[in-house]
Design a protein around this motif. Structure first.
Motif, PDB file in Angstrom:
ATOM      1  N   LEU B  68     -22.705   0.341  19.797  1.00  0.00           N
ATOM      2  CA  LEU B  68     -21.262   0.409  19.453  1.00  0.00           C
ATOM      3  C   LEU B  68     -20.991   0.881  18.095  1.00  0.00           C
ATOM      4  N   VAL B  69     -21.905   1.211  16.802  1.00  0.00           N
ATOM      5  CA  VAL B  69     -21.814   1.873  15.877  1.00  0.00           C
ATOM      6  C   VAL B  69     -23.587   1.904  15.620  1.00  0.00           C
ATOM      7  N   ASN B  96     -23.177   9.703  27.940  1.00  0.00           N
ATOM      8  CA  ASN B  96     -22.460   8.621  27.309  1.00  0.00           C
ATOM      9  C   ASN B  96     -21.444   9.115  28.345  1.00  0.00           C
ATOM     10  N   PRO B  97     -19.965   8.176  28.594  1.00  0.00           N
ATOM     11  CA  PRO B  97     -19.392   8.408  29.879  1.00  0.00           C
ATOM     12  C   PRO B  97     -18.581  10.516  29.920  1.00  0.00           C
ATOM     13  N   PHE B  98     -18.419  10.833  28.162  1.00  0.00           N
ATOM     14  CA  PHE B  98     -18.156  11.798  28.320  1.00  0.00           C
ATOM     15  C   PHE B  98     -19.104  13.266  27.751  1.00  0.00           C
ATOM     16  N   MET B 119     -21.241   6.887  15.490  1.00  0.00           N
ATOM     17  CA  MET B 119     -20.655   6.683  17.303  1.00  0.00           C
ATOM     18  C   MET B 119     -21.234   5.641  18.288  1.00  0.00           C
ATOM     19  N   ARG B 120     -20.773   5.670  19.006  1.00  0.00           N
ATOM     20  CA  ARG B 120     -21.535   5.082  19.994  1.00  0.00           C
ATOM     21  C   ARG B 120     -22.390   5.784  21.440  1.00  0.00           C
ATOM     22  N   CYS B 152     -19.277   1.770  24.263  1.00  0.00           N
ATOM     23  CA  CYS B 152     -18.239   2.287  25.173  1.00  0.00           C
ATOM     24  C   CYS B 152     -18.011   1.313  26.141  1.00  0.00           C
ATOM     25  N   GLY B 153     -18.284   0.383  26.320  1.00  0.00           N
ATOM     26  CA  GLY B 153     -17.638  -0.526  27.508  1.00  0.00           C
ATOM     27  C   GLY B 153     -17.578  -0.064  28.582  1.00  0.00           C
ATOM     28  N   GLY B 154     -16.655  -1.011  29.529  1.00  0.00           N
ATOM     29  CA  GLY B 154     -17.312  -0.446  31.264  1.00  0.00           C
ATOM     30  C   GLY B 154     -17.902  -0.752  32.198  1.00  0.00           C
TER      31      GLY B 154
END
Lengths: 109, 154
Positions: B68-69, B96-98, B119-120, B152-154
Protein backbone atom coordinates in the motif's frame (compact mmCIF):
# COMPACT_ATOMS: atom_id res chain seq x y z
CA UNK A 1 -15.26 12.30 1.03
CA UNK A 2 -16.25 12.01 4.63
CA UNK A 3 -13.40 13.98 6.09
CA UNK A 4 -12.15 17.39 5.15
CA UNK A 5 -8.96 17.36 3.14
CA UNK A 6 -6.04 18.99 4.86
CA UNK A 7 -2.58 19.67 3.53
CA UNK A 8 0.82 20.05 5.13
CA UNK A 9 3.80 21.58 3.43
CA UNK A 10 7.42 21.81 4.49
CA UNK A 11 9.61 24.43 2.83
CA UNK A 12 12.76 25.85 4.42
CA UNK A 13 11.82 29.44 5.39
CA UNK A 14 15.13 30.87 4.16
CA UNK A 15 17.47 29.99 1.33
CA UNK A 16 20.53 31.44 -0.34
CA UNK A 17 20.27 32.60 -3.94
CA UNK A 18 20.63 29.65 -6.35
CA UNK A 19 20.34 27.16 -3.52
CA UNK A 20 18.31 24.08 -4.46
CA UNK A 21 15.78 23.35 -1.75
CA UNK A 22 13.55 20.34 -1.22
CA UNK A 23 9.81 20.96 -0.95
CA UNK A 24 7.79 18.30 0.87
CA UNK A 25 4.02 18.11 0.74
CA UNK A 26 1.44 15.84 2.30
CA UNK A 27 -2.30 15.92 1.77
CA UNK A 28 -4.99 13.80 3.41
CA UNK A 29 -7.11 11.96 0.88
CA UNK A 30 -8.46 8.41 0.65
CA UNK A 31 -7.36 8.07 -3.00
CA UNK A 32 -10.20 5.61 -3.68
CA UNK A 33 -8.86 3.54 -6.58
CA UNK A 34 -12.20 2.55 -8.13
CA UNK A 35 -11.38 -1.17 -8.02
CA UNK A 36 -12.09 -1.80 -4.34
CA UNK A 37 -15.39 -3.39 -3.26
CA UNK A 38 -17.31 -2.43 -0.13
CA UNK A 39 -18.82 -4.90 2.37
CA UNK A 40 -21.89 -5.47 0.18
CA UNK A 41 -19.73 -6.33 -2.84
CA UNK A 42 -20.38 -3.09 -4.72
CA UNK A 43 -17.43 -1.32 -6.33
CA UNK A 44 -16.56 1.90 -4.52
CA UNK A 45 -16.45 4.68 -7.14
CA UNK A 46 -13.08 6.14 -7.99
CA UNK A 47 -12.17 9.36 -6.18
CA UNK A 48 -8.54 10.35 -6.33
CA UNK A 49 -6.53 13.53 -6.46
CA UNK A 50 -5.62 13.58 -10.14
CA UNK A 51 -3.48 16.74 -10.30
CA UNK A 52 -1.00 18.40 -8.03
CA UNK A 53 0.39 21.80 -8.99
CA UNK A 54 3.12 23.86 -7.37
CA UNK A 55 3.51 27.49 -8.38
CA UNK A 56 5.96 30.13 -7.18
CA UNK A 57 4.90 33.79 -7.43
CA UNK A 58 2.16 32.68 -9.81
CA UNK A 59 4.29 30.68 -12.23
CA UNK A 60 3.89 26.90 -12.33
CA UNK A 61 7.16 25.20 -11.42
CA UNK A 62 6.15 21.57 -10.94
CA UNK A 63 3.09 19.53 -11.83
CA UNK A 64 2.06 15.94 -11.25
CA UNK A 65 -0.72 13.83 -12.77
CA UNK A 66 -1.67 11.06 -10.42
CA UNK A 67 -3.45 7.77 -11.17
CA UNK A 68 -5.07 5.24 -8.81
CA UNK A 69 -1.70 3.59 -8.05
CA UNK A 70 -0.75 6.53 -5.80
CA UNK A 71 -1.00 5.70 -2.09
CA UNK A 72 -3.67 7.21 0.15
CA UNK A 73 -2.73 10.52 1.80
CA UNK A 74 -0.29 11.34 -1.00
CA UNK A 75 3.18 12.56 -0.12
CA UNK A 76 5.06 14.45 -2.80
CA UNK A 77 8.56 15.85 -2.61
CA UNK A 78 10.39 17.78 -5.31
CA UNK A 79 13.10 20.41 -5.70
CA UNK A 80 13.17 24.13 -6.34
CA UNK A 81 16.00 26.52 -7.16
CA UNK A 82 15.70 29.63 -5.02
CA UNK A 83 16.09 32.83 -7.07
CA UNK A 84 14.00 35.46 -5.31
CA UNK A 85 11.78 35.77 -2.28
CA UNK A 86 8.17 34.90 -2.76
CA UNK A 87 5.36 32.51 -2.05
CA UNK A 88 4.52 28.98 -3.12
CA UNK A 89 0.94 28.00 -3.88
CA UNK A 90 0.16 24.30 -3.89
CA UNK A 91 -3.08 22.99 -5.38
CA UNK A 92 -4.53 19.49 -5.25
CA UNK A 93 -7.57 18.68 -7.41
CA UNK A 94 -9.66 15.54 -7.01
CA UNK A 95 -12.14 13.66 -9.25
CA UNK A 96 -15.10 15.39 -7.57
CA UNK A 97 -13.68 18.79 -8.37
CA UNK A 98 -12.69 19.50 -4.80
CA UNK A 99 -9.66 21.74 -4.55
CA UNK A 100 -7.26 21.97 -1.65
CA UNK A 101 -4.65 24.70 -1.49
CA UNK A 102 -1.72 25.52 0.73
CA UNK A 103 0.77 28.35 0.74
CA UNK A 104 4.34 28.71 1.96
CA UNK A 105 6.70 31.68 2.01
CA UNK A 106 10.34 31.56 1.02
CA UNK A 107 12.86 34.26 1.82
CA UNK A 108 15.91 34.43 -0.40
CA UNK A 109 18.93 36.24 1.02
CA UNK B 1 -11.70 -48.72 0.82
CA UNK B 2 -9.53 -50.63 -1.63
CA UNK B 3 -6.10 -49.47 -2.51
CA UNK B 4 -7.37 -48.47 -5.94
CA UNK B 5 -10.17 -46.35 -4.50
CA UNK B 6 -7.75 -44.66 -2.13
CA UNK B 7 -5.42 -43.79 -4.96
CA UNK B 8 -8.36 -42.64 -7.03
CA UNK B 9 -9.76 -40.33 -4.39
CA UNK B 10 -6.35 -38.91 -3.74
CA UNK B 11 -5.95 -38.23 -7.42
CA UNK B 12 -9.39 -36.62 -7.44
CA UNK B 13 -8.43 -34.43 -4.50
CA UNK B 14 -5.23 -33.41 -6.25
CA UNK B 15 -7.15 -32.61 -9.41
CA UNK B 16 -9.61 -30.41 -7.52
CA UNK B 17 -6.74 -28.70 -5.72
CA UNK B 18 -4.95 -28.12 -9.02
CA UNK B 19 -8.05 -26.57 -10.58
CA UNK B 20 -8.59 -24.38 -7.52
CA UNK B 21 -4.97 -23.26 -7.65
CA UNK B 22 -5.29 -22.48 -11.34
CA UNK B 23 -8.45 -20.46 -10.76
CA UNK B 24 -6.81 -18.53 -7.94
CA UNK B 25 -3.72 -17.94 -10.06
CA UNK B 26 -5.66 -16.83 -13.12
CA UNK B 27 -8.53 -14.76 -11.76
CA UNK B 28 -6.64 -11.74 -10.39
CA UNK B 29 -4.44 -11.67 -13.52
CA UNK B 30 -7.41 -10.64 -15.63
CA UNK B 31 -7.84 -7.40 -13.71
CA UNK B 32 -4.22 -6.29 -13.92
CA UNK B 33 -2.26 -4.38 -16.49
CA UNK B 34 0.15 -6.44 -18.55
CA UNK B 35 3.63 -5.62 -19.84
CA UNK B 36 2.12 -5.15 -23.33
CA UNK B 37 -0.35 -2.58 -21.99
CA UNK B 38 2.49 -0.68 -20.33
CA UNK B 39 4.38 -0.69 -23.62
CA UNK B 40 1.27 0.55 -25.46
CA UNK B 41 0.87 3.41 -22.94
CA UNK B 42 4.53 4.39 -23.29
CA UNK B 43 4.20 4.39 -27.09
CA UNK B 44 1.06 6.52 -26.81
CA UNK B 45 2.71 9.10 -24.56
CA UNK B 46 6.23 9.22 -25.95
CA UNK B 47 6.01 7.53 -29.36
CA UNK B 48 7.89 4.35 -30.22
CA UNK B 49 11.26 6.13 -30.03
CA UNK B 50 14.68 4.99 -28.96
CA UNK B 51 15.41 5.14 -25.25
CA UNK B 52 18.66 5.00 -23.36
CA UNK B 53 19.37 3.83 -19.83
CA UNK B 54 21.71 5.29 -17.24
CA UNK B 55 20.65 8.92 -16.86
CA UNK B 56 17.33 8.15 -15.22
CA UNK B 57 17.41 6.57 -11.78
CA UNK B 58 14.36 4.82 -10.39
CA UNK B 59 15.02 4.01 -6.78
CA UNK B 60 12.62 1.57 -5.11
CA UNK B 61 13.01 -1.09 -2.43
CA UNK B 62 13.79 -4.62 -3.63
CA UNK B 63 11.25 -6.03 -1.24
CA UNK B 64 8.14 -4.14 -0.15
CA UNK B 65 6.49 -5.55 2.93
CA UNK B 66 3.39 -3.43 2.49
CA UNK B 67 2.21 -2.90 -1.07
CA UNK B 68 0.00 0.00 0.00
CA UNK B 69 2.92 2.36 0.63
CA UNK B 70 6.02 1.68 -1.44
CA UNK B 71 8.52 4.56 -1.55
CA UNK B 72 9.65 5.60 -5.00
CA UNK B 73 12.45 8.01 -5.82
CA UNK B 74 13.10 9.38 -9.27
CA UNK B 75 16.11 11.37 -10.37
CA UNK B 76 17.26 12.37 -13.84
CA UNK B 77 20.74 13.65 -14.59
CA UNK B 78 20.22 17.02 -16.26
CA UNK B 79 21.68 20.54 -16.19
CA UNK B 80 18.08 21.85 -15.79
CA UNK B 81 18.74 25.01 -17.80
CA UNK B 82 16.33 26.71 -20.22
CA UNK B 83 18.21 25.05 -23.10
CA UNK B 84 18.30 21.55 -21.67
CA UNK B 85 15.96 20.35 -18.94
CA UNK B 86 13.78 17.37 -18.15
CA UNK B 87 10.27 18.07 -19.40
CA UNK B 88 8.47 15.05 -18.02
CA UNK B 89 8.82 11.76 -16.25
CA UNK B 90 6.14 9.06 -16.28
CA UNK B 91 5.94 5.91 -14.20
CA UNK B 92 4.18 2.69 -15.20
CA UNK B 93 3.34 -0.50 -13.29
CA UNK B 94 3.17 -3.88 -15.01
CA UNK B 95 1.13 -5.60 -12.33
CA UNK B 96 -1.39 -3.03 -11.09
CA UNK B 97 -5.00 -2.65 -12.30
CA UNK B 98 -3.99 0.41 -14.36
CA UNK B 99 -0.68 0.70 -16.22
CA UNK B 100 -0.16 4.44 -15.57
CA UNK B 101 1.04 5.57 -12.15
CA UNK B 102 2.01 9.22 -12.58
CA UNK B 103 3.41 11.87 -14.88
CA UNK B 104 5.58 14.71 -13.62
CA UNK B 105 6.14 17.93 -15.52
CA UNK B 106 9.33 19.67 -14.47
CA UNK B 107 10.55 23.16 -15.33
CA UNK B 108 14.07 24.67 -15.23
CA UNK B 109 12.92 26.41 -12.01
CA UNK B 110 13.13 23.05 -10.23
CA UNK B 111 16.93 23.06 -10.41
CA UNK B 112 16.95 19.29 -10.01
CA UNK B 113 14.81 16.78 -11.89
CA UNK B 114 14.03 14.66 -8.89
CA UNK B 115 10.91 13.76 -6.97
CA UNK B 116 9.69 11.17 -4.53
CA UNK B 117 6.39 9.83 -3.29
CA UNK B 118 4.73 6.59 -2.22
CA UNK B 119 2.78 4.26 -4.47
CA UNK B 120 0.65 1.13 -4.32
CA UNK B 121 1.81 -2.20 -5.70
CA UNK B 122 -0.81 -4.94 -6.03
CA UNK B 123 1.77 -7.72 -6.45
CA UNK B 124 5.40 -8.45 -7.26
CA UNK B 125 6.12 -6.65 -10.51
CA UNK B 126 8.28 -4.40 -12.65
CA UNK B 127 7.94 -0.64 -12.34
CA UNK B 128 9.09 1.32 -15.38
CA UNK B 129 9.95 5.01 -15.68
CA UNK B 130 10.43 7.09 -18.82
CA UNK B 131 11.89 10.61 -18.92
CA UNK B 132 11.83 13.10 -21.79
CA UNK B 133 14.19 16.07 -22.04
CA UNK B 134 13.51 19.39 -23.75
CA UNK B 135 16.01 18.32 -26.40
CA UNK B 136 13.90 15.27 -27.23
CA UNK B 137 16.01 12.59 -25.55
CA UNK B 138 14.22 9.66 -23.93
CA UNK B 139 15.60 7.80 -20.94
CA UNK B 140 14.19 4.74 -19.26
CA UNK B 141 14.73 2.71 -16.09
CA UNK B 142 13.08 -0.27 -14.48
CA UNK B 143 12.90 -1.71 -11.04
CA UNK B 144 11.57 -5.07 -9.90
CA UNK B 145 9.84 -4.99 -6.54
CA UNK B 146 8.82 -8.08 -4.61
CA UNK B 147 5.62 -7.47 -2.69
CA UNK B 148 4.78 -9.39 0.46
CA UNK B 149 1.28 -7.95 1.02
CA UNK B 150 -0.37 -6.41 -2.04
CA UNK B 151 -2.07 -3.03 -2.12
CA UNK B 152 -4.84 -1.66 -4.34
CA UNK B 153 -7.68 -3.60 -2.63
CA UNK B 154 -10.25 -5.55 -4.61
Amino acid sequence: MATKTSARVRVPPKAKKDEIIEVKTLVSHEMESGVRKDASGKIVPRDIINTFTAAFNGAVVFEADWFPSISANPYQAFFFKAKESGEFTFTWKDDNGQETTAKAKLEVA
Amino acid sequence: MTLFEQAHSRREALRVAAIAAAVVALTPRLAFAKPEEVKAEIDKLYGAREMTTGKLKLDMPEIAENGLVVPINIEVESPMTEADYVKSVSVFAEGNPFPRVLTYRFTPACGRAAASLRMRLAQTQNVIAVAETSTGQLYTARSEVKVTIGGCGG
